[in-house]
Design a protein around this motif. Structure first.
Motif, PDB file in Angstrom:
ATOM      1  N   LEU A 154     -22.982 -23.467 -41.892  1.00  0.00           N
ATOM      2  CA  LEU A 154     -22.650 -23.516 -40.462  1.00  0.00           C
ATOM      3  C   LEU A 154     -23.002 -22.180 -39.817  1.00  0.00           C
ATOM      4  O   LEU A 154     -22.897 -21.135 -40.467  1.00  0.00           O
ATOM      5  CB  LEU A 154     -21.141 -23.770 -40.298  1.00  0.00           C
ATOM      6  N   PRO A 155     -23.417 -22.193 -38.550  1.00  0.00           N
ATOM      7  CA  PRO A 155     -23.770 -20.917 -37.902  1.00  0.00           C
ATOM      8  C   PRO A 155     -22.557 -19.971 -37.891  1.00  0.00           C
ATOM      9  O   PRO A 155     -21.440 -20.408 -37.659  1.00  0.00           O
ATOM     10  CB  PRO A 155     -24.141 -21.334 -36.473  1.00  0.00           C
ATOM     11  N   GLN A 156     -22.841 -18.718 -38.207  1.00  0.00           N
ATOM     12  CA  GLN A 156     -21.766 -17.718 -38.254  1.00  0.00           C
ATOM     13  C   GLN A 156     -22.019 -16.653 -37.209  1.00  0.00           C
ATOM     14  O   GLN A 156     -23.163 -16.403 -36.840  1.00  0.00           O
ATOM     15  CB  GLN A 156     -21.745 -17.006 -39.623  1.00  0.00           C
ATOM     16  N   LYS A 157     -20.934 -15.977 -36.828  1.00  0.00           N
ATOM     17  CA  LYS A 157     -21.100 -14.826 -35.943  1.00  0.00           C
ATOM     18  C   LYS A 157     -21.662 -13.699 -36.818  1.00  0.00           C
ATOM     19  O   LYS A 157     -21.158 -13.468 -37.925  1.00  0.00           O
ATOM     20  CB  LYS A 157     -19.726 -14.435 -35.386  1.00  0.00           C
ATOM     21  N   ASN A 158     -22.716 -13.036 -36.357  1.00  0.00           N
ATOM     22  CA  ASN A 158     -23.314 -11.972 -37.175  1.00  0.00           C
ATOM     23  C   ASN A 158     -22.355 -10.805 -37.376  1.00  0.00           C
ATOM     24  O   ASN A 158     -21.527 -10.523 -36.513  1.00  0.00           O
ATOM     25  CB  ASN A 158     -24.579 -11.447 -36.501  1.00  0.00           C
ATOM     26  N   SER A 159     -22.492 -10.142 -38.540  1.00  0.00           N
ATOM     27  CA  SER A 159     -21.718  -8.931 -38.779  1.00  0.00           C
ATOM     28  C   SER A 159     -22.159  -7.877 -37.752  1.00  0.00           C
ATOM     29  O   SER A 159     -23.230  -8.015 -37.139  1.00  0.00           O
ATOM     30  CB  SER A 159     -21.980  -8.424 -40.194  1.00  0.00           C
TER      31      SER A 159
ATOM     32  N   SER B 207     -25.734  -7.599 -35.944  1.00  0.00           N
ATOM     33  CA  SER B 207     -25.813  -7.700 -34.474  1.00  0.00           C
ATOM     34  C   SER B 207     -26.551  -6.494 -33.918  1.00  0.00           C
ATOM     35  O   SER B 207     -27.353  -6.633 -32.991  1.00  0.00           O
ATOM     36  CB  SER B 207     -24.426  -7.744 -33.848  1.00  0.00           C
ATOM     37  N   LEU B 208     -26.297  -5.322 -34.515  1.00  0.00           N
ATOM     38  CA  LEU B 208     -26.956  -4.110 -34.014  1.00  0.00           C
ATOM     39  C   LEU B 208     -28.455  -4.141 -34.307  1.00  0.00           C
ATOM     40  O   LEU B 208     -29.269  -3.728 -33.490  1.00  0.00           O
ATOM     41  CB  LEU B 208     -26.346  -2.862 -34.662  1.00  0.00           C
ATOM     42  N   VAL B 209     -28.798  -4.658 -35.502  1.00  0.00           N
ATOM     43  CA  VAL B 209     -30.212  -4.624 -35.902  1.00  0.00           C
ATOM     44  C   VAL B 209     -30.997  -5.788 -35.298  1.00  0.00           C
ATOM     45  O   VAL B 209     -32.092  -5.595 -34.778  1.00  0.00           O
ATOM     46  CB  VAL B 209     -30.330  -4.654 -37.447  1.00  0.00           C
ATOM     47  N   LEU B 210     -30.415  -6.993 -35.374  1.00  0.00           N
ATOM     48  CA  LEU B 210     -31.178  -8.185 -34.967  1.00  0.00           C
ATOM     49  C   LEU B 210     -30.730  -8.790 -33.646  1.00  0.00           C
ATOM     50  O   LEU B 210     -31.378  -9.690 -33.126  1.00  0.00           O
ATOM     51  CB  LEU B 210     -31.054  -9.281 -36.041  1.00  0.00           C
ATOM     52  N   GLY B 211     -29.575  -8.351 -33.141  1.00  0.00           N
ATOM     53  CA  GLY B 211     -29.015  -9.003 -31.953  1.00  0.00           C
ATOM     54  C   GLY B 211     -28.209 -10.219 -32.377  1.00  0.00           C
ATOM     55  O   GLY B 211     -27.855 -10.351 -33.555  1.00  0.00           O
ATOM     56  N   SER B 212     -27.980 -11.127 -31.439  1.00  0.00           N
ATOM     57  CA  SER B 212     -27.058 -12.228 -31.769  1.00  0.00           C
ATOM     58  C   SER B 212     -27.795 -13.475 -32.259  1.00  0.00           C
ATOM     59  O   SER B 212     -27.333 -14.592 -32.089  1.00  0.00           O
ATOM     60  CB  SER B 212     -26.217 -12.568 -30.539  1.00  0.00           C
ATOM     61  N   ILE B 213     -28.941 -13.304 -32.878  1.00  0.00           N
ATOM     62  CA  ILE B 213     -29.712 -14.442 -33.395  1.00  0.00           C
ATOM     63  C   ILE B 213     -28.967 -15.103 -34.578  1.00  0.00           C
ATOM     64  O   ILE B 213     -28.294 -14.401 -35.343  1.00  0.00           O
ATOM     65  CB  ILE B 213     -31.128 -13.956 -33.822  1.00  0.00           C
ATOM     66  N   ASN B 214     -29.091 -16.434 -34.674  1.00  0.00           N
ATOM     67  CA  ASN B 214     -28.419 -17.130 -35.773  1.00  0.00           C
ATOM     68  C   ASN B 214     -29.257 -16.999 -37.052  1.00  0.00           C
ATOM     69  O   ASN B 214     -30.414 -17.408 -37.082  1.00  0.00           O
ATOM     70  CB  ASN B 214     -28.251 -18.609 -35.394  1.00  0.00           C
TER      71      ASN B 214
ATOM     72  N   SER C  91     -27.403  -8.559 -45.858  1.00  0.00           N
ATOM     73  CA  SER C  91     -26.444  -9.059 -44.856  1.00  0.00           C
ATOM     74  C   SER C  91     -26.790 -10.500 -44.490  1.00  0.00           C
ATOM     75  O   SER C  91     -25.896 -11.331 -44.302  1.00  0.00           O
ATOM     76  CB  SER C  91     -26.480  -8.193 -43.593  1.00  0.00           C
ATOM     77  N   ILE C  92     -28.094 -10.796 -44.422  1.00  0.00           N
ATOM     78  CA  ILE C  92     -28.502 -12.185 -44.109  1.00  0.00           C
ATOM     79  C   ILE C  92     -28.124 -13.103 -45.279  1.00  0.00           C
ATOM     80  O   ILE C  92     -27.617 -14.211 -45.078  1.00  0.00           O
ATOM     81  CB  ILE C  92     -30.024 -12.248 -43.817  1.00  0.00           C
ATOM     82  N   LEU C  93     -28.313 -12.613 -46.512  1.00  0.00           N
ATOM     83  CA  LEU C  93     -27.948 -13.425 -47.676  1.00  0.00           C
ATOM     84  C   LEU C  93     -26.454 -13.730 -47.680  1.00  0.00           C
ATOM     85  O   LEU C  93     -26.040 -14.859 -47.956  1.00  0.00           O
ATOM     86  CB  LEU C  93     -28.323 -12.684 -48.976  1.00  0.00           C
ATOM     87  N   ILE C  94     -25.646 -12.717 -47.331  1.00  0.00           N
ATOM     88  CA  ILE C  94     -24.188 -12.923 -47.308  1.00  0.00           C
ATOM     89  C   ILE C  94     -23.834 -13.978 -46.259  1.00  0.00           C
ATOM     90  O   ILE C  94     -23.016 -14.869 -46.506  1.00  0.00           O
ATOM     91  CB  ILE C  94     -23.452 -11.585 -47.071  1.00  0.00           C
ATOM     92  N   SER C  95     -24.507 -13.910 -45.097  1.00  0.00           N
ATOM     93  CA  SER C  95     -24.254 -14.920 -44.053  1.00  0.00           C
ATOM     94  C   SER C  95     -24.618 -16.315 -44.547  1.00  0.00           C
ATOM     95  O   SER C  95     -24.163 -17.312 -44.000  1.00  0.00           O
ATOM     96  CB  SER C  95     -25.113 -14.648 -42.818  1.00  0.00           C
ATOM     97  N   ASN C  96     -25.467 -16.382 -45.581  1.00  0.00           N
ATOM     98  CA  ASN C  96     -25.886 -17.681 -46.097  1.00  0.00           C
ATOM     99  C   ASN C  96     -25.160 -18.067 -47.384  1.00  0.00           C
ATOM    100  O   ASN C  96     -25.655 -18.894 -48.151  1.00  0.00           O
ATOM    101  CB  ASN C  96     -27.401 -17.681 -46.316  1.00  0.00           C
TER     102      ASN C  96
END
Ligand code: COA
Length: 368
Positions: free
Chosen positions: A125-130, A134-141, A204-209
Motif C-alpha cells: 500500500l502507498p506509504q508516506k515517505n520517510s 521526502s527531502l531527497v525525492l519529494g512526496s513521490i510514491n 529507504s525505498i526498500l524499507i518502504s517496500n
C-alpha cells in the motif's frame, strides 16, 4: 510553374512510356490511397478498442486508489485497536489467574502475528515517505505494487552493490599499490561518499517496500558517508600519510567482504523467491535454512575480521590524535566514527546471529 518547363522536355519521355507511367501510376496511386483508407479504417477500429481499454484501465486505477485508501485506513484503525487491546491485556496480566494467564499469553501471541501480517499488507500500500526520502525525492510514491517489481528492485540493488564493489576493489587496489597521489585518493573518497549516499536512498525505498533491513545497516551507511566525507577533507600531511595505507588496505578488504556478502544475499533472495516465501520461516523452508547456515558460517569470520579492523582503525587514530604533531580535527573525529561503526556493526551482527539461532531452535521444537 509547370509552364516554365519546355513542352519538349515533358515530351522527352516517350508517349508510350508516358502512357505506361500514367497507366501504372493511376491504379497504384488509387490503390495506395484505397490502401491508406483501409488502413485508416483498421486503425480507427483498433483505436476504438484502445480507447475502451484505456477507459477501463483508468476506472480500475480509480478503484485501486479507493481500495488502497480504504485498506490503509482499516489497517491503521485495526493497529490502533490492537495496541489498545495489548495495553488492556498487559494490565490484566498482573491480576489474572493461572488459567487466564494462558489465555492472555495466547491472545498476545495472536496479536503479534496479526501485527506481522499488517506489516506485509502495508508493503503493498502507498506509504508516506520517510523524512529523508521526502527531502531527497519529494512526496513521490515509492511503493512498488507487485511482488515481481519488488524482487526486481531488490535484485537491482544487490547488482548495483556488486558493480560498485568491483569498481571500489580496483580503485582501492590502484591507490594502495600503483599510484600515490592525493588527487586519486580524493577521487576514491568521493566515490565512497557517492556510493554510500546512494545506498541510503535505495535502502529507504526498500524499507518502504517491506524489506526488513535492520535500522543499523542503513544508519551504518549514513555514518560511512560521513566518514568518507571527513576523509575527503583531511589535508595531506604527516598524519594523513601515516594512516593512508592502513585505510586503503582496510577499504580493499571491506570491498572483498562486500563481494562475498553479495553472493550470500543474492543467494538468499533467489532461494526465498523460489520458495515463494519471504519472512515466515517455517518447516517448508528447512532446505533454505540449512543453505543459509552454511553461507553464514563461511561469511561470518570475514565479517567479524572486518569489524575488528574497524576497531583497529579507531585505536590507531586515537593514538595519532595524541601525537604532538597532530593538528587536524579529522583524526579524532574519524577515530570516534570508526569506534561507532565497530560497536554498531558487532552488536547488530551478534543480534542477527542470535535471532537466527532462536528461530532455528523454535522451528526444531515445532518439528517435535
Ligand atoms: N545491508 C543491507 N541489507 C541487509 C544487510 C546489510 N548489511 N544485512 C541484511 N540485510 C537485509 C537482507 O537482505 C534482508 O532483506 P529483505 O527483508 O529485503 O529480504 C533483511 O535485511 C533481513 O536480513 P537478515 O535475515 O537479518 O540477515 P541476512 O541473513 O540477510 O544477513 C548478515 C546476515 C550477518 C550476513 C548480514 O547482516 C551482514 O552482512 N552483516 C554485516 C554487514 C557489515 O558489517 N558490512 C560492513 C562490512 S562488509
Amino acid at each position: 510553374m509547370w509552364r516554365s518547363h519546355p513542352p519538349a522536355s515533358r515530351d522527352s519521355a516517350s508517349g508510350d512510356c508516358r502512357g505506361v507511367c500514367k497507366a501504372a501510376i493511376a491504379p497504384v496511386g488509387k490503390m495506395a490511397l484505397n490502401g491508406c483508407l483501409m488502413r485508416w479504417q483498421e486503425l480507427e477500429e483498433e483505436y476504438k478498442g484502445l480507447q475502451e481499454a484505456h477507459r477501463q484501465y483508468k476506472q480500475k486505477l480509480q478503484e485501486v486508489t479507493e481500495l488502497q485508501t480504504s485498506c490503509s485506513a482499516s489497517i491503521r484503525c485495526q493497529k490502533q485497536k490492537l495496541q489498545e487491546l495489548l495495553v488492556h491485556l498487559r494490565r490484566y496480566q498482573t491480576k489474572a489467574s493461572a488459567e487466564e494467564l494462558d489465555t492472555v499469553k495466547a491472545l498476545q501471541q495472536s496479536i503479534k502475528e496479526r501485527q506481522a501480517v499488517f506489516f506485509d499488507m502495508d508493503a503493498f500500500l502507498p506509504q508516506k515517505n520517510s523524512l529523508y526520502l521526502s527531502l531527497v525525492l519529494g512526496s513521490i510514491n515509492v511503493t512498488l505494487l507487485s511482488r515481481q517489481a519488488k524482487f526486481a528492485y531488490k535484485d537491482e540493488y544487490e547488482k548495483f552493490k556488486l558493480y560498485l564493489t568491483i569498481i571500489l576493489i580496483v580503485t582501492s587496489f590502484a591507490c594502495s599499490f600503483l599510484v600515490s597521489y592525493r588527487v586519486t585518493d580524493e577521487i576514491f573518497n568521493f566515490l565512497l561518499v557517492w556510493y554510500y549516499c546512494t545506498l541510503t536512498i535505495r535502502e529507504s525505498i526498500l524499507i518502504s517496500n517491506g524489506s526488513r533491513i535492520k535500522g543499523w545497516w542503513v544508519t551504518h551507511h549514513y555514518v560511512s558517508t560521513f566518514l568518507s566525507g571527513v576523509m575527503l577533507t583531511w589535508p595531506d600531511g604527516e598524519m594523513y600519510q601515516i594512516f593512508r595505507s592502513q585505510f586503503l588496505y582496510f577499504s580493499l578488504y571491506q570491498s572483498f567482504v562486500q563481494f562475498l556478502q553479495y553472493y550470500y544475499q543474492s543467494g538468499c533472495l533467489y532461494r526465498l523467491r523460489a520458495l515463494g516465501e519471504r519472512h515466515n520461516m517455517d518447516l517448508t523452508v528447512e532446505g533454505f535454512q540449512s543453505w543459509m547456515w552454511r553461507g553464514l558460517t563461511f561469511l561470518l569470520p570475514f565479517i567479524f575480521a572486518d569489524h575488528f579492523w574497524q576497531l583497529h582503525n579507531a585505536i590507531t587514530l586515537f593514538k595519532l590524535a595524541r601525537h604532538p604533531l597532530c593538528k587536524e580535527w579529522q583524526v579524532f573525529v574519524l577515530a570516534v566514527t570508526f569506534l561507532v561503526l565497530f560497536l554498531g556493526n558487532i552488536l547488530t551482527t551478534l543480534r542477527v546471529v542470535q535471532q537466527k539461532v532462536q528461530r532455528k531452535t523454535e522451528s526444531k521444537s515445532k518439528i517435535r
